[in-house]
Scaffold this motif. Structure first.
Motif, mmCIF file in Angstrom:
data_model
loop_
_atom_site.group_PDB
_atom_site.id
_atom_site.type_symbol
_atom_site.label_atom_id
_atom_site.label_comp_id
_atom_site.label_asym_id
_atom_site.label_seq_id
_atom_site.Cartn_x
_atom_site.Cartn_y
_atom_site.Cartn_z
ATOM 1 N N LEU A 119 40.191 30.553 45.270
ATOM 2 C CA LEU A 119 40.061 31.268 44.000
ATOM 3 C C LEU A 119 38.683 31.920 43.870
ATOM 4 C CD1 LEU A 119 41.877 28.783 41.594
ATOM 5 C CD2 LEU A 119 42.792 30.818 42.751
ATOM 6 N N HIS A 166 38.771 35.154 45.565
ATOM 7 C CA HIS A 166 39.638 36.171 44.965
ATOM 8 C C HIS A 166 39.604 36.046 43.440
ATOM 9 C CE1 HIS A 166 41.338 37.184 48.884
ATOM 10 N NE2 HIS A 166 41.479 35.896 49.117
ATOM 11 N N ARG A 215 42.308 37.953 41.252
ATOM 12 C CA ARG A 215 43.734 37.813 41.460
ATOM 13 C C ARG A 215 44.404 37.007 40.334
ATOM 14 N NH1 ARG A 215 45.967 37.295 47.514
ATOM 15 N NH2 ARG A 215 44.165 38.648 47.802
ATOM 16 N N LEU A 237 47.147 34.589 38.877
ATOM 17 C CA LEU A 237 48.056 33.556 39.368
ATOM 18 C C LEU A 237 49.328 33.582 38.540
ATOM 19 C CD1 LEU A 237 45.488 30.688 39.955
ATOM 20 C CD2 LEU A 237 46.269 32.460 41.527
ATOM 21 N N PHE A 251 47.084 32.255 51.180
ATOM 22 C CA PHE A 251 46.919 32.202 49.725
ATOM 23 C C PHE A 251 48.301 32.177 49.102
ATOM 24 C CE2 PHE A 251 46.153 33.824 45.505
ATOM 25 C CZ PHE A 251 44.839 33.503 45.190
ATOM 26 N N CYS A 252 48.660 31.079 48.478
ATOM 27 C CA CYS A 252 49.970 30.989 47.833
ATOM 28 C C CYS A 252 49.948 31.810 46.547
ATOM 29 C CB CYS A 252 50.304 29.530 47.519
ATOM 30 S SG CYS A 252 51.900 29.376 46.679
ATOM 31 N N PRO A 253 50.928 32.692 46.364
ATOM 32 C CA PRO A 253 50.906 33.534 45.154
ATOM 33 C C PRO A 253 51.114 32.727 43.866
ATOM 34 C CG PRO A 253 52.942 33.848 46.380
ATOM 35 C CD PRO A 253 52.067 32.989 47.233
ATOM 36 N N HIS A 254 51.577 31.481 43.994
ATOM 37 C CA HIS A 254 51.799 30.686 42.796
ATOM 38 C C HIS A 254 50.464 30.321 42.148
ATOM 39 C CE1 HIS A 254 52.949 26.513 41.003
ATOM 40 N NE2 HIS A 254 53.014 27.434 40.076
ATOM 41 N N ARG A 255 49.651 29.468 42.833
ATOM 42 C CA ARG A 255 48.392 29.026 42.221
ATOM 43 C C ARG A 255 47.197 29.147 43.167
ATOM 44 N NH1 ARG A 255 48.542 29.276 37.125
ATOM 45 N NH2 ARG A 255 46.809 27.827 36.978
ATOM 46 N N GLY A 256 47.351 29.908 44.236
ATOM 47 C CA GLY A 256 46.191 30.149 45.102
ATOM 48 C C GLY A 256 45.896 29.059 46.108
#
Lengths: 351, 351, 351
Positions: B309, B312, B315, B317, C46-51
């Motif tokens: 995080l 990024h 970005r 979430l 990087f998971c698009p859900h919670r990073g």
């Protein structure tokens, strides 16, 4: 904030006995080694070929050979040769004034033209068979001035070194501080007290009773850039204290050479010189071990104090009577740094 | 981003039993110790004399003695004495409101005048002989809100804790989230499932069969600033689940006090309170060990998530239904921080 | 400063055999794993859900499952499913072009649309039963160009690797450098010299006398982005050197794939391919161990050189004849980076 036109202890001869030594002094990365005829040399730790640290190399025929591609550097900072190359046009690297004296290697990180070996602090006990010396080196993450403060205010012994050299009577005997030219002297005398463990050991080492009252003294002398030499001792009470004849006392000089590495880290050369039983190597070892342990107790305090001060740069600290030694030492350092700055400015203005 | 006018768990009594404790809470470096009559005290960890950390000192007659030069600090943040000095003019250091309750030391890092002990979160199970408690402390490099998210969305148990408390049915049972004032509640109920290993151990610990279907529940309650208390348990299926009589179930409260150290690090106090077999110390130890291992599995995930995080920051979430507990908790925290900021601004405007 | 539209070695198959691998390449944090049908895949870590980093997850049915909350990611960077969720609106993550070839996983950190597998450097010795290969991986804190310099100027062998492959005659034989398109070739031939220890071992390994004079050669070939393949060998003197028939020589190819992690750190894949005794696994192991030790000797030099250069960013380094290989390689890299920048600018201008 440290004077650069001054002699600092850079290392001890054993540190360059086997191979070159890379060490940062006053922000300058240097390499120390023995060149032609065993004379010590100090250069910038940067090979002009590709920037490798010369301290990873080796010495051959008095030249420092870069351990990467074999450039042979002379003690003047000019490349002497390199396999298969003409080196005349190679840029020189910086050479630092360096001297070996009193069992230490001294370096002048500033303008080498001003480096007069006569300015090296005279150590009357060094090279003197009536004296013995033992010491060591600590690397500490603090401003060198915090260590000067530490050594110019020995009330901390009561707290930091409670089990060895500290005693309540230190707190109770107010120190007196005076300035003589560029020297600051803080002294404290305690009369008719019982010696703490370290001094009982020293009394016994000198063949004296350790269970009778003593007079004890501490005379701290700061001289620029960052030397603190402390006359310390105990004498059986009633024989004149500091001035007592030799057969009634155990005394020595605590030796502290504090060399800034960066603004917030130091190379701390500590030791003790004594003029009793100088031939007793076992006693030297015992004292050295004890002192090393005691001085190691200051490390965490100084590093954590430094961290606190970095977090609170604006906060004003107190300047009590016990702090006078450190305060006066800092004034001298400020004056010296200012004078260096003015010289530098004048040089630029006249250019 | 954390409220400062709030009670946080700072430490446990055992951490200050031997000597003062230095700990940073919400960006403030504090020292915790027991002063007069054993009452806990919290001060800025900075000696007004020379900036040494007071946490390196010791307590004597209820005063915190600086371990460097012996300044004696009172619990109010005013120097009480110092050997050989008049201390009346010494600047005070900051004192933090602090309370000992329920087996924890609580601190209020903000304005001490607003620190009402009645605001400390009530723990009905503490100081209650029908309950037993065991817990521990982890230091984790992540924003405290990532840990709140973690605890308010227990679907992660299926993945992070697959071998202990995770089970596929957690994923399949959608949680329900509601907000009641400053409290956020997320609950999930699973019916007629086989208990995972940790819960089979707990069933056995309570003298119940571990090989029959159970109803399982998780009721997570967030309250500001960063407490997450989770009612968890299993009951033999068909006896009413969460509402089943005591003889059919094993249940407990997962206790999570999350104390920000900095914006991206926390002191995480975790534990479990249970009201079955409270006198069984061996069971307490077994549960504590199991829980410590399970909660340790979150550390790498949280720290690596934090690093991602930070790389990024822009970005966005996702905010899924399973994230509602964390999302609602963050809203409450934002509102509280905004209110604190407005108070502070008003104070400046009126000055 | 590195081309991003190029094939780099990212990892070896054994690194993704058990679980996904998180690795940063050219500043991009990537996860490598085997997806459907065992085909290698590379995605943003990087998971698009919670990073959370996907590299902490696992592979199931060809999908990469996030180890935090179970999101199932497809090899295209689109979420395929998540327990209890509709995933159609989930943002995609970046997918990198990736190929498995010659026993390595290759990745193209730039624009995937330009990633033509035909551009992967052809390795004539790979997948060829007449050749054997052994190698390893080092993580080094230096600019990848310092490693290219290192490998394109083997005079350093005399100093850094004095006890294994170095010998004075390397210094004495001037290298010749030429550029052919995007390839830089530096070669050096030494005639009638005694082989150093590593090569004596290789001669014996190939059943040849190791105590007679040899002709020795080093032909270094740089190709973008950062491959250095070096033909090295010795032949019994007088049989034609590099061109000697196989029964008179021991030769091999030093393989160096240098993958930038950041601007000042690399993943260094080193190895050796040989076409003598290819079936002798013990010899492969012996060579690999020797080479690993030798190449490990460069690490401290490169990291300390890097630190020196960061301290002195303005200082000009020398560009001697021995440096021509590195200098020419850097020119090609600058040209490639400039071209990439111009493409990017043109894209923006036309948008």
């Amino acid at each position: 904030m440290f004077p650069k036109n001054a002699w600092y202890v850079a290392c001890t001869p054993d540190e360059i006995a086997e191979k070159p030594l890379g060490r940062q002094v006053c922000g300058e990365k240097m390499v120390f080694y023995r060149g032609a005829e065993g004379r010590v040399a100090a250069l910038e730790d940067f090979c002009p070929h590709r920037g490798a640290p010369l301290s990873l190399g080796f010495v051959e025929d008095g030249k420092l050979i870069c351990g990467y591609h074999g450039l042979a550097m002379g003690c003047s900072g000019h490349t002497e040769s390199m396999p298969g190359q003409r080196v005349r046009g190679f840029p020189a690297i910086r050479k630092f004034a360096v001297e070996e004296r009193y069992g230490f290697i001294w370096v002048w990180p500033g303008n080498a033209a001003e480096a007069d070996p006569a300015l090296i602090h005279h150590l009357e006990w060094a090279d003197n068979p009536d004296w013995a010396y033992g010491g060591g080196l600590y690397h500490i993450q603090c401003d060198y001035r915090l260590m000067i403060d530490n050594l110019m205010d020995l009330t901390h012994e009561t707290y930091v070194h409670a089990s060895s050299i500290g005693q309540k009577e230190i707190d109770e005997a107010a120190p007196k501080t005076r300035v003589e030219g560029d020297e600051v002297i803080t002294e404290r005398h305690m009369e008719n007290v019982m010696a703490p463990p370290f001094w009982r050991m020293a009394l016994r080492g000198n063949g004296l009773a350790d269970d009778v009252p003593v007079d004890r003294w501490q005379i701290c002398r700061f001289t620029p850039p960052s030397h603190v030499l402390i006359e310390v001792g105990v004498a059986h009470a009633g024989h004149g204290g500091y001035h007592a004849p030799a057969q009634h006392k155990a005394s020595s000089i605590v030796v502290d050479f504090i060399t800034p590495e960066t603004e917030t880290s130091i190379w701390y050369f500590w030791g003790m010189a004594r003029n009793f039983q100088p031939q007793d190597a076992a006693l030297t070892a015992t004292i050295r071990e004890g002192q090393g342990k005691i001085f190691g107790e200051d490390l965490e305090m100084l590093e954590r104090q430094q961290q606190n001060l970095l977090l609170h740069p604006q906060r004003q600290l107190l300047k009590l009577n016990i702090d006078a030694g450190g305060v006066q030492s800092r004034r001298i350092l400020e004056r010296l740094c200012e004078a260096e700055q003015q010289s530098a400015d004048a040089l630029i203005a006249s250019a």
